[in-house]
Design a protein around this motif. Structure first.
Motif, PDB file in Angstrom:
ATOM      1  N   THR A  33       0.835  -1.211   0.000  1.00  0.00           N
ATOM      2  CA  THR A  33       0.000   0.000   0.000  1.00  0.00           C
ATOM      3  C   THR A  33       0.861   1.249   0.000  1.00  0.00           C
ATOM      4  O   THR A  33       0.600   2.202  -0.752  1.00  0.00           O
ATOM      5  CB  THR A  33      -0.930  -0.001   1.215  1.00  0.00           C
ATOM      6  OG1 THR A  33      -1.807  -1.136   1.141  1.00  0.00           O
ATOM      7  CG2 THR A  33      -1.761   1.266   1.271  1.00  0.00           C
ATOM      8  N   CYS A  34       1.898   1.273   0.823  1.00  0.00           N
ATOM      9  CA  CYS A  34       2.782   2.436   0.881  1.00  0.00           C
ATOM     10  C   CYS A  34       3.483   2.661  -0.462  1.00  0.00           C
ATOM     11  O   CYS A  34       3.625   3.801  -0.921  1.00  0.00           O
ATOM     12  CB  CYS A  34       3.818   2.256   1.990  1.00  0.00           C
ATOM     13  SG  CYS A  34       3.122   2.287   3.659  1.00  0.00           S
ATOM     14  N   ARG A  36       2.369   1.838  -3.427  1.00  0.00           N
ATOM     15  CA  ARG A  36       1.385   2.378  -4.366  1.00  0.00           C
ATOM     16  C   ARG A  36       1.147   3.863  -4.125  1.00  0.00           C
ATOM     17  O   ARG A  36       1.053   4.656  -5.074  1.00  0.00           O
ATOM     18  CB  ARG A  36       0.058   1.619  -4.256  1.00  0.00           C
ATOM     19  CG  ARG A  36       0.065   0.251  -4.910  1.00  0.00           C
ATOM     20  CD  ARG A  36      -1.352  -0.285  -5.079  1.00  0.00           C
ATOM     21  NE  ARG A  36      -2.045  -0.418  -3.809  1.00  0.00           N
ATOM     22  CZ  ARG A  36      -2.021  -1.504  -3.061  1.00  0.00           C
ATOM     23  NH1 ARG A  36      -1.311  -2.562  -3.433  1.00  0.00           N
ATOM     24  NH2 ARG A  36      -2.708  -1.559  -1.937  1.00  0.00           N
ATOM     25  N   VAL A 175      -4.154   1.295   7.136  1.00  0.00           N
ATOM     26  CA  VAL A 175      -4.083  -0.086   6.659  1.00  0.00           C
ATOM     27  C   VAL A 175      -4.347  -0.978   7.868  1.00  0.00           C
ATOM     28  O   VAL A 175      -3.525  -1.047   8.789  1.00  0.00           O
ATOM     29  CB  VAL A 175      -2.710  -0.400   6.032  1.00  0.00           C
ATOM     30  CG1 VAL A 175      -2.660  -1.854   5.562  1.00  0.00           C
ATOM     31  CG2 VAL A 175      -2.434   0.544   4.861  1.00  0.00           C
ATOM     32  N   GLN A 197      -8.077   0.755   4.407  1.00  0.00           N
ATOM     33  CA  GLN A 197      -7.827  -0.377   3.533  1.00  0.00           C
ATOM     34  C   GLN A 197      -7.605  -1.622   4.382  1.00  0.00           C
ATOM     35  O   GLN A 197      -6.768  -1.625   5.280  1.00  0.00           O
ATOM     36  CB  GLN A 197      -6.613  -0.113   2.639  1.00  0.00           C
ATOM     37  CG  GLN A 197      -6.818   1.068   1.701  1.00  0.00           C
ATOM     38  CD  GLN A 197      -5.712   1.207   0.679  1.00  0.00           C
ATOM     39  OE1 GLN A 197      -4.845   0.347   0.560  1.00  0.00           O
ATOM     40  NE2 GLN A 197      -5.739   2.294  -0.064  1.00  0.00           N
TER      41      GLN A 197
END
Length: 474
Positions: A33-34, A36, A175, A197
């Motif tokens: 996630t980071c 992205r 997250v 997320q």
């Protein structure tokens, strides 16, 4: 449907999977996630400035491991240890192996906080209680230019309730691992979470005490007429609302009710001529109903209206002036009722119902606790309105409404909600389902009507059919 589990449930589910690589799965999702976010913000991970704020235990460990993964992709990572003696040893070793900077100097941390492209908040995990410790508080106040990603939960937010005791870090993205936590769905905590997320890690927790419905869930609840339906079989809603002083509340409650799936609305109130002039579909004659809405704009007539509604053994939704009268009478007024009762207070009305010096501010700061307390005390389903609408049953089950817009904070919006939700009751939904679906569709209608501009309650009522169609995919 989004499901949220308590810390105790999460811990038990983790213990049942002991020996499985839960942390590896969490870290992989967090790091991805980071990456992205950095690629979207600056085109690539390489060369990005990343600050890791690491507290003790596994939460800090997740952040450190993710920092190591980003460092291996070329990010310049600095980790600030807020509890150096209790930092996760394996994660420390992994980050050291990348050549990244490790420090316990909070001045260095604050300087990097202001200039980092991305900050990982791993200060406090889901077990944190009582607000931020002094060493972490400056990070909640400091300015920044980069994105802040919370690890499982923003530090300073209570995972089980969403309460914020003092200061908390405000995330752009949270997250969270395995399942949602109630504090991510309920204000004030939800306000600090940003975009949430979920990273699945294989947990198998029990039934969730807190749920957030989605379109498909609501669509499955909504009443639909069949081939043999007529207006009476579809349900008739009785509305005891309005007065000479507050005729608008009656008009708005009826406007909401007409879009709630019933076959007819029977109005029993003072400004009947004005109601039928505006809404010629409405019945003014007495007769049987399948549910009542009582209280919007009732004024001095609220005591009699509430008594009449509660005397009829059908579901009753109590709103506005009806709640003021119920607060005066106390929970005993509902004792012995066999039919369901649904209360729809805002925070001020909830405070009056609770009594004992409870304030609206205290209700707003502890929505989950206060909604459950009200539901248990009155033996009723409670729809607590506000920035997060919480629907609670007397047994403690809760649904949190994810729809809406701040533009719904307008005069008469609650009257529309009361009429619409009452119609769902009369159409055959249980009180918990009617409250959940009513709040959800009302929120969708508010978004449709507002389109990011000021909106009136009447416009929200007019948007209810479009909201129904959207939710049902029509």
């Amino acid at each position: 449907m989004r499901e949220a589990h308590t810390v105790a449930q999460v811990r038990a589910a983790e213990a049942a999977l002991a020996g499985q690589p839960l942390m590896d799965r969490a870290v992989a999702g967090l790091a991805a996630t980071c990456a992205r976010l950095l690629a979207r913000r600056r085109g690539r991970v390489y060369g990005a400035r990343v600050l890791v704020l690491a507290g003790s235990g596994d939460n800090g460990g997740d952040a450190l491991f993710a920092g190591a993964a980003l460092a291996r992709r070329g990010a310049a990572v600095t980790a600030v240890l807020l509890a150096p003696e209790r930092a996760h040893p394996g994660a420390l070793a992994a980050l050291r192996a990348t050549g990244s900077q490790l420090t316990a100097d909070q001045d260095v941390g604050l300087a990097d906080f202001r200039r980092a492209d991305l900050i990982l908040d791993g200060i406090v995990g889901i077990g944190g209680r009582g607000g931020l410790r002094p060493a972490a508080q400056p990070y909640a106040r400091a300015g920044r230019r980069g994105l802040l990603v919370a690890v499982d939960l923003p530090s300073g937010v209570d995972a089980d309730t969403g309460e914020v005791a003092g200061e908390a870090l405000r995330a752009d993205v949270t997250v969270t691992f395995g399942t949602h936590k109630p504090g991510l769905l309920i204000d004030p905590g939800a306000e600090y979470a940003g975009t949430v997320q979920l990273v699945p890690i294989g947990l198998r927790p029990p039934a969730a005490p807190v749920q957030a419905l989605q379109h498909a869930d609501v669509a499955a609840l909504l009443p639909r007429p069949g081939a043999e339906s007529d207006k009476y079989r579809r349900g008739v809603l009785g509305v005891l609302a309005g007065s000479e002083r507050y005729p608008g509340a009656a008009l708005l409650a009826v406007a909401g009710a007409l879009h709630g799936g019933v076959g007819a609305v029977r109005y029993q109130g003072r400004p009947g001529e004005e109601v039928v002039r505006r809404h010629p579909e409405v019945l003014l004659t007495p007769g049987r109903v399948q549910a009542w809405v009582v209280g919007p704009g009732s004024g001095d007539e609220a005591p009699g209206a509430l008594a009449d509604a509660l005397a009829d053994e059908v579901p009753v939704l109590v709103d506005a002036d009806g709640l003021t009268e119920l607060a005066r009478l106390g929970p005993g007024a509902l004792a012995g009722r066999a039919a369901p009762t649904l209360l729809t207070p805002h925070t001020g009305e909830a405070a009056r119902l609770l009594g004992g010096g409870v304030t609206a501010q205290q209700v707003a700061g502890a929505r989950l606790h206060r909604a459950r307390e009200l539901a248990e005390r009155y033996g009723a389903v409670v729809l607590l309105k506000g920035s997060t609408t919480v629907v609670a049953r007397p047994d403690g089950a809760v649904r949190v409404n994810p729809t809406g817009t701040a533009w719904l904070a307008t005069a008469g919006s609650g009257d529309v909600l009361a009429g619409f939700t009452g119609a769902l009751l009369a159409a055959g939904l249980g009180a918990f389902d009617a409250a959940s679906a009513g709040a959800y569709l009302h929120g969708v209608a508010g978004r449709i009507a507002a389109a990011d501009a000021p909106v009136t309650a009447g416009e929200v009522a007019q948007a209810l059919p479009a909201a129904w169609r959207e939710v049902c995919g029509v």
